[in-house]
Write an enzyme that holds these catalytic residues in place. Structure first.
Site, mmCIF file in Angstrom:
data_model
loop_
_atom_site.group_PDB
_atom_site.id
_atom_site.type_symbol
_atom_site.label_atom_id
_atom_site.label_comp_id
_atom_site.label_asym_id
_atom_site.label_seq_id
_atom_site.Cartn_x
_atom_site.Cartn_y
_atom_site.Cartn_z
ATOM 1 N N CYS A 197 -59.288 31.354 -18.370
ATOM 2 C CA CYS A 197 -58.677 31.569 -16.831
ATOM 3 C C CYS A 197 -57.616 32.510 -16.886
ATOM 4 C CB CYS A 197 -58.521 30.267 -16.345
ATOM 5 S SG CYS A 197 -58.777 30.201 -14.463
ATOM 6 N N HIS A 198 -56.156 32.032 -16.357
ATOM 7 C CA HIS A 198 -55.140 32.754 -15.961
ATOM 8 C C HIS A 198 -54.386 32.659 -17.635
ATOM 9 C CE1 HIS A 198 -56.150 32.212 -11.949
ATOM 10 N NE2 HIS A 198 -55.593 33.198 -11.791
#
Length: 178
Positions: free
Chosen positions: A108-109
């Site tokens: 993800c991030h």
């Protein structure tokens, strides 16, 4: 197998992106250690906005700096990697994994922290879609796939990809530590 995997996280970590890969690694015989800037507990989140569980910190970055880890996991959530990427000790810790070509897994991030540590230039990876421009600007090639393995680097897009990410994570770390 007594290999230990560092999990670099702080407040705001997406709970499932830390907990599920940790379970998969421990289920495969790895030890894990949550490494964070401060002692105590970190606040995990669900969907970035809803407080979830508190997760015990096993070691501060300073305490973990002298330990030998087989690899590192970078879970996401937006707040977690955003805070880590401006923490000099966290970036120095991660740069050690990059420099030693140790296995790195990011979901993800989590790639935001890896960008700051200089670990994406010339690499192919995936992430949450909003990081595409950041990764391209840092010299990476971004693709929209469930998981991407580029040498020692494993990346994934989001919590929906966790089953594939966890399976690939265990295989990647087992192969690198054999």
């Amino acid at each position: 197998m007594s290999q230990c995997i560092a999990i670099l996280a702080t407040n705001g970590v997406e709970e499932c992106e830390l907990v599920e890969p940790r379970k998969a690694l421990e289920g495969a015989g790895f030890r894990t250690m949550v490494v964070s800037p401060a002692k105590g507990e970190i606040q995990a989140m669900e969907g970035d906005v809803t407080p979830a569980s508190k997760i015990a910190v096993d070691a501060t970055i300073g305490e973990a700096a002298d330990l030998d880890f087989a690899g590192i996991l970078l879970p996401g959530g937006t707040t977690n990697p955003d805070a880590l990427r401006i923490d000099e000790a966290a970036i120095a810790f991660l740069r050690g994994f990059v420099a030693q070509d140790k296995p790195i897994a990011s979901i993800c991030h989590g790639a935001w922290t890896l960008i700051e540590a200089g670990g994406v230039k010339g690499r192919t990876l995936t992430s949450w879609p909003s990081l595409q421009t950041d990764l391209l600007n840092a010299g990476a090639k971004w693709v929209d796939r469930e998981t991407v393995v580029d040498g020692n680097l494993l990346t994934s897009r989001n919590p929906d990809d966790l089953p594939a990410f966890c399976a690939t994570l265990v295989t990647q770390y087992r192969d690198k530590s054999a």
